[in-house]
Design a protein around this motif. Structure first.
Motif, mmCIF file in Angstrom:
data_model
loop_
_atom_site.group_PDB
_atom_site.id
_atom_site.type_symbol
_atom_site.label_atom_id
_atom_site.label_comp_id
_atom_site.label_asym_id
_atom_site.label_seq_id
_atom_site.Cartn_x
_atom_site.Cartn_y
_atom_site.Cartn_z
ATOM 1 N N ASN A 175 -37.919 85.365 56.265
ATOM 2 C CA ASN A 175 -38.627 84.817 55.108
ATOM 3 C C ASN A 175 -37.653 84.038 54.239
ATOM 4 O O ASN A 175 -36.478 84.382 54.121
ATOM 5 N N VAL A 176 -38.153 82.951 53.639
ATOM 6 C CA VAL A 176 -37.380 82.172 52.679
ATOM 7 C C VAL A 176 -38.085 82.258 51.333
ATOM 8 O O VAL A 176 -39.307 82.054 51.240
ATOM 9 N N ASN A 177 -37.336 82.588 50.305
ATOM 10 C CA ASN A 177 -37.893 82.735 48.959
ATOM 11 C C ASN A 177 -37.257 81.704 48.039
ATOM 12 O O ASN A 177 -36.069 81.781 47.724
ATOM 13 N N SER A 178 -38.025 80.696 47.648
ATOM 14 C CA SER A 178 -37.534 79.634 46.775
ATOM 15 C C SER A 178 -38.247 79.699 45.432
ATOM 16 O O SER A 178 -39.482 79.601 45.361
ATOM 17 N N GLN A 179 -37.468 79.881 44.367
ATOM 18 C CA GLN A 179 -38.009 79.893 43.003
ATOM 19 C C GLN A 179 -37.154 78.954 42.153
ATOM 20 O O GLN A 179 -36.292 79.380 41.388
ATOM 21 N N LYS A 192 -46.117 74.673 44.573
ATOM 22 C CA LYS A 192 -46.367 74.027 45.854
ATOM 23 C C LYS A 192 -45.087 73.398 46.412
ATOM 24 O O LYS A 192 -44.831 73.457 47.620
ATOM 25 N N LEU A 193 -44.289 72.795 45.559
ATOM 26 C CA LEU A 193 -43.033 72.197 46.015
ATOM 27 C C LEU A 193 -42.080 73.266 46.535
ATOM 28 O O LEU A 193 -41.374 73.060 47.528
ATOM 29 N N ASN A 194 -42.054 74.418 45.871
ATOM 30 C CA ASN A 194 -41.232 75.522 46.363
ATOM 31 C C ASN A 194 -41.738 76.020 47.716
ATOM 32 O O ASN A 194 -40.940 76.374 48.588
ATOM 33 N N GLU A 195 -43.042 76.034 47.896
ATOM 34 C CA GLU A 195 -43.604 76.441 49.180
ATOM 35 C C GLU A 195 -43.219 75.460 50.283
ATOM 36 O O GLU A 195 -42.954 75.867 51.427
ATOM 37 N N VAL A 196 -43.190 74.175 49.949
ATOM 38 C CA VAL A 196 -42.757 73.167 50.923
ATOM 39 C C VAL A 196 -41.308 73.410 51.318
ATOM 40 O O VAL A 196 -40.939 73.330 52.506
ATOM 41 N N ILE A 197 -40.455 73.711 50.339
ATOM 42 C CA ILE A 197 -39.041 74.001 50.609
ATOM 43 C C ILE A 197 -38.920 75.237 51.497
ATOM 44 O O ILE A 197 -38.146 75.256 52.468
ATOM 45 N N GLU A 198 -39.679 76.275 51.196
ATOM 46 C CA GLU A 198 -39.632 77.505 51.988
ATOM 47 C C GLU A 198 -40.013 77.248 53.446
ATOM 48 O O GLU A 198 -39.339 77.711 54.376
ATOM 49 N N GLU A 199 -41.090 76.497 53.644
ATOM 50 C CA GLU A 199 -41.535 76.202 55.008
ATOM 51 C C GLU A 199 -40.538 75.320 55.741
ATOM 52 O O GLU A 199 -40.244 75.537 56.921
ATOM 53 N N PHE A 200 -40.003 74.330 55.031
ATOM 54 C CA PHE A 200 -39.046 73.411 55.653
ATOM 55 C C PHE A 200 -37.792 74.155 56.104
ATOM 56 O O PHE A 200 -37.317 73.965 57.241
ATOM 57 N N VAL A 201 -37.246 75.004 55.252
ATOM 58 C CA VAL A 201 -36.018 75.738 55.603
ATOM 59 C C VAL A 201 -36.284 76.710 56.743
ATOM 60 O O VAL A 201 -35.480 76.838 57.670
ATOM 61 N N THR A 202 -37.416 77.413 56.698
ATOM 62 C CA THR A 202 -37.767 78.360 57.759
ATOM 63 C C THR A 202 -37.853 77.666 59.113
ATOM 64 O O THR A 202 -37.271 78.125 60.106
ATOM 65 N N LEU A 203 -38.577 76.538 59.162
ATOM 66 C CA LEU A 203 -38.723 75.805 60.421
ATOM 67 C C LEU A 203 -37.397 75.200 60.872
ATOM 68 O O LEU A 203 -37.088 75.180 62.074
#
Length: 244
Positions: A175-179, A192-203
């Motif tokens: 899991n990636v946690n971006s705040q 939403k931008l933090n969620e994009v960062i989380e998904e991008f780093v995970t992938l």
């Protein structure tokens, strides 16, 4: 900064080989692999206290009062600064497996980190088609981080000089946690931008393990050999044990 994980693994290799030279295994009643694990576990203290005489600062936690970086990628340029930077979790690893293969001159390993995380204040000044300036606090964490890999090495016949041949590292993250604050002035967009960062780093991490392994081997192998330098095995063991 040179990777602390790689430093720990190379020092562990040194401790294993040092034990082979210094003491007959029949007198120790423990395997090569257990000697390496002992070295890696002992390195936790180096992360927490540092080793100034060997140029290793305290890295658990790792702190920086203020740093600034400039970047220019053609379309984008600007500066990125951090203040009150704290990196935590490097010493909270679990050694899942560690196997020494003497005849093949290599070590395979697996580490697990519950959370490697950064807390900081940031200042971003981005120039492109339009200017973007952002400041705020930030928390970013790689959670359930697993690192598998292999280190191949050679040891001189007439000297105790240790040399790393290649390093293969295969990371995965649960899991990636971006705040990160103030990416947008609107709270819902910021989330939403933090969620994009989380998904991008995970992938990026989980879908590119072969690329990461190749890149780490290319970049880290000369760094590790530079870190070893002209140090003898006794010097390397001293870093792990604090001189004992």
């Amino acid at each position: 900064m040179k990777s602390v994980f790689l430093i720990a693994l190379i020092l562990a290799l040194g401790s294993c080989q040092g034990a082979e030279v210094a003491e007959p295994m029949s007198a120790q009643d423990r395997s090569f692999s257990s000697v390496i694990v002992d070295g890696v576990e002992a390195f936790r203290g180096v992360l927490q206290k540092g080793s100034p005489e060997h140029g290793i600062p305290v890295m658990a936690p790792m702190k920086a009062a203020q740093r600034s970086f400039e970047f220019n990628s053609g379309e984008f340029s600007g500066t990125f600064g951090v203040e009150n930077f704290v990196l935590e979790g490097l010493d909270q690893y679990e050694v899942k497996s560690m196997k020494m293969e003497v005849l093949r001159s290599r070590v395979t390993f697996e580490f697990h980190f519950p959370s490697v995380n950064v807390t900081t204040d940031y200042d971003l000044d981005l120039g492109s088609g339009f200017r973007v300036k952002r400041t705020g606090g930030a928390f970013f964490a790689l959670e359930d981080l697993n690192i598998q890999g292999r280190i191949s090495y050679s040891l001189g016949v007439f000297t105790s000089q240790l040399r790393v041949k290649d390093i293969l590292v295969y990371p995965t993250v649960g899991n990636v946690n971006s705040q990160i604050e103030n990416l947008s002035k609107y709270r819902i967009f910021n989330r939403k931008l933090n969620e994009v960062i989380e998904e991008f780093v995970t992938l990026t991490i989980n879908d590119n393990t072969d690329f990461v392994a190749s890149w780490v081997s290319e970049q880290a192998t000369p760094i590790c050999n530079e870190l070893i330098g002209d140090r003898t095995l006794s010097d390397i063991i001293a870093i792990i044990t604090g001189g004992n």
